[in-house]
Design an enzyme around this catalytic site. Sequence first.
Site, short mmCIF file in Angstrom:
data_model
loop_
_atom_site.label_atom_id
_atom_site.label_comp_id
_atom_site.label_asym_id
_atom_site.label_seq_id
_atom_site.Cartn_x
_atom_site.Cartn_y
_atom_site.Cartn_z
N TYR A 1 -8.32 -4.09 19.78
CA TYR A 1 -9.08 -2.89 19.42
C TYR A 1 -9.99 -3.13 18.21
O TYR A 1 -11.02 -2.46 18.08
CB TYR A 1 -8.14 -1.69 19.23
CG TYR A 1 -7.72 -1.15 20.57
CD1 TYR A 1 -8.62 -0.43 21.36
CD2 TYR A 1 -6.48 -1.45 21.11
CE1 TYR A 1 -8.27 0.01 22.63
CE2 TYR A 1 -6.11 -1.02 22.38
CZ TYR A 1 -7.02 -0.29 23.14
OH TYR A 1 -6.69 0.13 24.40
N VAL B 1 -13.96 5.35 24.86
CA VAL B 1 -13.43 5.42 23.49
C VAL B 1 -14.51 5.06 22.48
O VAL B 1 -14.28 5.18 21.28
CB VAL B 1 -12.17 4.53 23.35
CG1 VAL B 1 -11.06 5.08 24.25
CG2 VAL B 1 -12.46 3.07 23.71
N HIS C 1 -9.42 10.06 26.46
CA HIS C 1 -8.60 8.86 26.27
C HIS C 1 -8.60 8.39 24.82
O HIS C 1 -8.31 7.22 24.54
CB HIS C 1 -9.10 7.73 27.19
CG HIS C 1 -8.81 8.01 28.65
ND1 HIS C 1 -9.45 7.36 29.67
CD2 HIS C 1 -7.96 8.89 29.24
CE1 HIS C 1 -9.00 7.81 30.84
NE2 HIS C 1 -8.10 8.74 30.61
P1 NAD Z 1 -14.30 1.10 35.23
O1 NAD Z 1 -14.50 -0.16 34.45
O2 NAD Z 1 -13.10 1.22 36.08
O3 NAD Z 1 -15.55 1.37 36.16
C1 NAD Z 1 -16.86 1.26 35.67
C2 NAD Z 1 -17.78 1.92 36.66
O4 NAD Z 1 -19.08 1.91 36.08
C3 NAD Z 1 -17.87 1.21 38.01
O5 NAD Z 1 -17.69 2.16 39.03
C4 NAD Z 1 -19.33 0.67 38.04
O6 NAD Z 1 -19.90 0.75 39.33
C5 NAD Z 1 -20.02 1.63 37.11
N1 NAD Z 1 -21.23 1.09 36.47
C6 NAD Z 1 -21.50 -0.20 36.13
N2 NAD Z 1 -22.72 -0.28 35.58
C7 NAD Z 1 -23.24 0.98 35.56
C8 NAD Z 1 -24.47 1.54 35.13
N3 NAD Z 1 -25.44 0.78 34.58
N4 NAD Z 1 -24.65 2.88 35.27
C9 NAD Z 1 -23.68 3.66 35.83
N5 NAD Z 1 -22.51 3.17 36.26
C10 NAD Z 1 -22.27 1.85 36.12
O7 NAD Z 1 -14.36 2.26 34.16
P2 NAD Z 1 -13.66 3.69 34.13
O8 NAD Z 1 -13.61 4.25 35.49
O9 NAD Z 1 -14.34 4.40 33.03
O10 NAD Z 1 -12.17 3.40 33.67
C11 NAD Z 1 -12.04 2.62 32.57
C12 NAD Z 1 -10.95 2.99 31.62
O11 NAD Z 1 -11.00 2.02 30.56
C13 NAD Z 1 -11.15 4.29 30.96
O12 NAD Z 1 -9.92 4.89 30.86
C14 NAD Z 1 -11.69 3.99 29.56
O13 NAD Z 1 -10.94 4.69 28.58
C15 NAD Z 1 -11.47 2.53 29.35
N6 NAD Z 1 -12.73 1.81 28.94
C16 NAD Z 1 -13.56 2.34 28.00
C17 NAD Z 1 -14.76 1.68 27.65
C18 NAD Z 1 -15.69 2.30 26.59
O14 NAD Z 1 -15.26 3.15 25.84
N7 NAD Z 1 -16.98 1.91 26.55
C19 NAD Z 1 -15.08 0.47 28.27
C20 NAD Z 1 -14.20 -0.06 29.23
C21 NAD Z 1 -13.03 0.63 29.57
#
Ligand code: NAD
Length: 234
Positions: free
Chosen positions: A58, A95, A111
């Site tokens: 983290y 997050v 989350h």
């Molecule tokens: P995921 O990684 O499971 O899915 C990501 C989705 O984003 C995919 O369906 C993909 O097709 C789509 N995607 C990729 N590029 C894109 C774009 N340019 N525009 C729109 N969509 C796009 O992510 P999730 O479903 O959010 O689940 C992930 C879990 O992990 C969550 O619970 C979250 O808390 C955590 N997480 C958070 C972050 C963050 O805060 N940035 C990053 C990774 C994971």
Amino acid sequence: MLITANDRLFVLTGAGISAESGLATFRGSGGLWNGYRVEEVATPEAWQHDPLLVWRFYSMRRRDALAAQPNAAHLALASYEQQLGDRFYLCTQNVDDLHERAGSVRVHHMHGTLFQSRCTRCDRVFPDQSFYESAAALPACSSCGAPVRPHIVWFGEIPLDMDAIDRQLNRATVLLVVGTSGSVYPAAGFVHIARQRGACTIYIGPEEPLNNGAFDQILLGAATEALPALLLHA
Ligand code: NAD
Ligand code: ZN
């Protein structure tokens, strides 16, 4: 016109909306999140087993998020909120703080957030941008001395303030879901609830989500292109 000024808009965002800001999603990289299996770093068991590894992970996510900038999709949602005011609600699974830095105000981090930490005993939550990367540096609560953990909802834990989410899902006329694979529950079930309650359901992302059958419309494309284009029609 997809969305009018009379609609109540519930937006659910996932890791995909931050992908074009350079933050890794985890389904996109063979099920690994920045090289880690989620069970190693994002579960209560991981914390019990190796808190230093969890804090290193983290701390890296904090560094990445601090270096990232909001993109056109975050900005489009912020401007839509300005137009809709209280008829707009943003629930994010992310997050990172890119929605806030784009100007969004009505944001619920179901989350948790990277930039808060929480005492494991007294549950005190406090703002925190520090990096904890050695055993000697692991943080302790300033009130009770117990170990401090990231204020993140890990896999197997209950998302924050589901009551508020449910109230908002109840009143929404449009559910707009952006950049989430539809694999993490309960968020992946919001579309079923909204649909049952009569809302129009729209998905934006480059590929179909796992729960694709529950959407009225699927707009395939990157969030930075599809989202501003959608909102222009409002
Ligand atoms: P995921 O990684 O499971 O899915 C990501 C989705 O984003 C995919 O369906 C993909 O097709 C789509 N995607 C990729 N590029 C894109 C774009 N340019 N525009 C729109 N969509 C796009 O992510 P999730 O479903 O959010 O689940 C992930 C879990 O992990 C969550 O619970 C979250 O808390 C955590 N997480 C958070 C972050 C963050 O805060 N940035 C990053 C990774 C994971
Ligand atoms: Zn404490």
